[in-house]
Design a protein around this motif. Structure first.
Motif, PDB file in Angstrom:
ATOM      1  N   VAL A  53       0.801  -1.056   0.513  1.00 55.17           N
ATOM      2  CA  VAL A  53      -0.015   0.053   0.531  1.00 55.17           C
ATOM      3  C   VAL A  53       1.067   1.652  -0.166  1.00 55.17           C
ATOM      4  N   ILE A  54       0.667   2.754  -0.840  1.00 49.41           N
ATOM      5  CA  ILE A  54       1.353   3.432  -1.485  1.00 49.41           C
ATOM      6  C   ILE A  54       0.558   4.432  -0.748  1.00 49.41           C
ATOM      7  N   GLN A  55      -0.445   4.692  -0.790  1.00 51.62           N
ATOM      8  CA  GLN A  55      -1.552   5.330  -0.190  1.00 51.62           C
ATOM      9  C   GLN A  55      -2.641   5.234   0.175  1.00 51.62           C
ATOM     10  N   HIS A  56      -3.901   5.757   1.457  1.00 49.31           N
ATOM     11  CA  HIS A  56      -4.934   5.606   1.830  1.00 49.31           C
ATOM     12  C   HIS A  56      -5.307   6.710   2.161  1.00 49.31           C
ATOM     13  N   LYS A 101      -2.065  -0.217  -8.244  1.00 49.72           N
ATOM     14  CA  LYS A 101      -3.652  -0.457  -7.843  1.00 49.72           C
ATOM     15  C   LYS A 101      -4.391   0.319  -7.608  1.00 49.72           C
ATOM     16  N   VAL A 102      -5.838   0.788  -8.421  1.00 46.99           N
ATOM     17  CA  VAL A 102      -6.598   1.572  -7.443  1.00 46.99           C
ATOM     18  C   VAL A 102      -7.764   0.852  -6.914  1.00 46.99           C
ATOM     19  N   GLU A 103      -8.272   1.745  -6.199  1.00 44.85           N
ATOM     20  CA  GLU A 103      -9.673   1.340  -5.332  1.00 44.85           C
ATOM     21  C   GLU A 103      -9.945   2.198  -4.804  1.00 44.85           C
ATOM     22  N   PHE A 104     -12.050   2.820  -5.012  1.00 45.44           N
ATOM     23  CA  PHE A 104     -11.877   3.467  -4.078  1.00 45.44           C
ATOM     24  C   PHE A 104     -13.575   3.798  -4.056  1.00 45.44           C
ATOM     25  N   GLU A 105     -14.583   4.618  -3.722  1.00 44.50           N
ATOM     26  CA  GLU A 105     -15.772   4.210  -2.850  1.00 44.50           C
ATOM     27  C   GLU A 105     -16.280   5.585  -2.446  1.00 44.50           C
ATOM     28  N   ASP A 106     -17.452   5.411  -3.335  1.00 41.19           N
ATOM     29  CA  ASP A 106     -17.889   7.351  -3.013  1.00 41.19           C
ATOM     30  C   ASP A 106     -19.067   7.124  -1.834  1.00 41.19           C
ATOM     31  N   TYR A 107     -19.639   8.046  -2.302  1.00 45.08           N
ATOM     32  CA  TYR A 107     -20.263   8.214  -0.199  1.00 45.08           C
ATOM     33  C   TYR A 107     -21.492   7.786  -0.737  1.00 45.08           C
ATOM     34  N   LYS A 211     -15.167   9.185  -0.311  1.00 44.04           N
ATOM     35  CA  LYS A 211     -14.779   8.601   0.974  1.00 44.04           C
ATOM     36  C   LYS A 211     -13.834   7.758   1.073  1.00 44.04           C
ATOM     37  N   PHE A 212     -13.287   7.129   0.541  1.00 45.32           N
ATOM     38  CA  PHE A 212     -12.135   5.943   0.641  1.00 45.32           C
ATOM     39  C   PHE A 212     -11.566   5.578  -1.219  1.00 45.32           C
ATOM     40  N   PHE A 213      -9.904   5.576  -0.931  1.00 43.72           N
ATOM     41  CA  PHE A 213      -9.523   5.844  -1.985  1.00 43.72           C
ATOM     42  C   PHE A 213      -7.424   5.310  -1.493  1.00 43.72           C
ATOM     43  N   ARG A 214      -7.401   4.319  -2.071  1.00 43.40           N
ATOM     44  CA  ARG A 214      -6.272   3.790  -1.925  1.00 43.40           C
ATOM     45  C   ARG A 214      -5.777   2.926  -3.050  1.00 43.40           C
ATOM     46  N   MET A 215      -4.084   3.112  -2.989  1.00 49.18           N
ATOM     47  CA  MET A 215      -3.233   2.634  -3.901  1.00 49.18           C
ATOM     48  C   MET A 215      -2.588   1.219  -3.585  1.00 49.18           C
TER      49      MET A 215
END
Length: 218
Positions: A53-56, A101-107, A211-215
């Motif tokens: 994980v490089i960003q959260h 890899k990028v993953e995210f979720e909105d509100y 609201k959630f973002f991870r690289m």
């Protein structure tokens, strides 16, 4: 279980993929024998595991509107919101076959992910330019493609592709901005509809707040 984790914590692995327990958590990593080991967070359960994980971003507890030195060195800790640091990213991606890899979720609970096969950034003299961003696959759209070839910009180091102004200041973050661009993972954490200073990925609902973002990378 605790003894296993304690034992693994004393070991040093070349990558998250070589960590044998396959349990997500913090581990000592040393990809290059000429560099000192560092503690990284390994995602071992999603997407087949083996991801560093490089960003959260997930709760807004950490201020990401920071200067060049902080983005170069990295800030905060692996168990919370954090940025691993541009210098480490350069060393981890230089002349290697790295997948981002990028993953995210909105509100509203809409989740998505994507990956770029081939990810490399330059050194500090090159302003940590995003040298390579390979083939895209995923469900979120390739909003980061416009950032390829761009230098990194922070509030105190304007290296973006915009003729006037500083995109980091305008978007409240720091990134490989291309005319302020289609992505802003390091923007302010809040829900304020239609605001440019927020976390967004434009291909997802034309930049709705996230609201959630991870690289991650491997």
């Amino acid at each position: 279980m605790e003894q296993t984790m304690e034992k693994q914590a004393k070991n040093v692995f070349r990558s998250c993929s070589e960590e044998p327990s396959k349990m997500s958590g913090k581990y000592r990593l040393q990809p290059d024998a000429n560099e000192q080991p560092f503690v990284g967070f390994c995602e071992q359960e999603k997407f087949g595991g083996g991801w560093l994980v490089i960003q959260h971003r997930f709760d807004g507890s950490v201020n990401f509107y920071r200067n060049w030195t902080e983005y170069r060195n990295g800030f905060e800790k692996n168990e919370g919101e954090f940025w691993i640091g541009l210098e480490r990213l350069h060393k981890l991606t230089k002349n290697k076959n790295i997948t981002l890899k990028v993953e995210f979720e909105d509100y509203d609970g809409n989740y998505g992910y994507g990956s770029y096969k081939g990810f490399e950034i330059g050194n500090e003299t090159e302003k940590y330019v995003l040298k390579r961003l390979g083939e895209y696959k995923g469900s979120i759209g390739s909003s980061m493609r416009a950032n390829e070839g761009q230098m990194f910009t922070t509030r105190d180091s304007d290296n973006d592709g915009k003729l006037s102004g500083n995109c980091a200041q305008e978007r409240g973050g720091a990134w490989w901005y291309a005319d302020c661009g289609n992505t802003n993972p390091n923007g302010p954490y809040h829900k304020q509809e239609g605001h440019l200073k927020q976390i967004y990925w434009y291909a997802h609902k034309q930049g709705v707040e996230l609201k959630f973002f991870r690289m991650m990378m491997k």
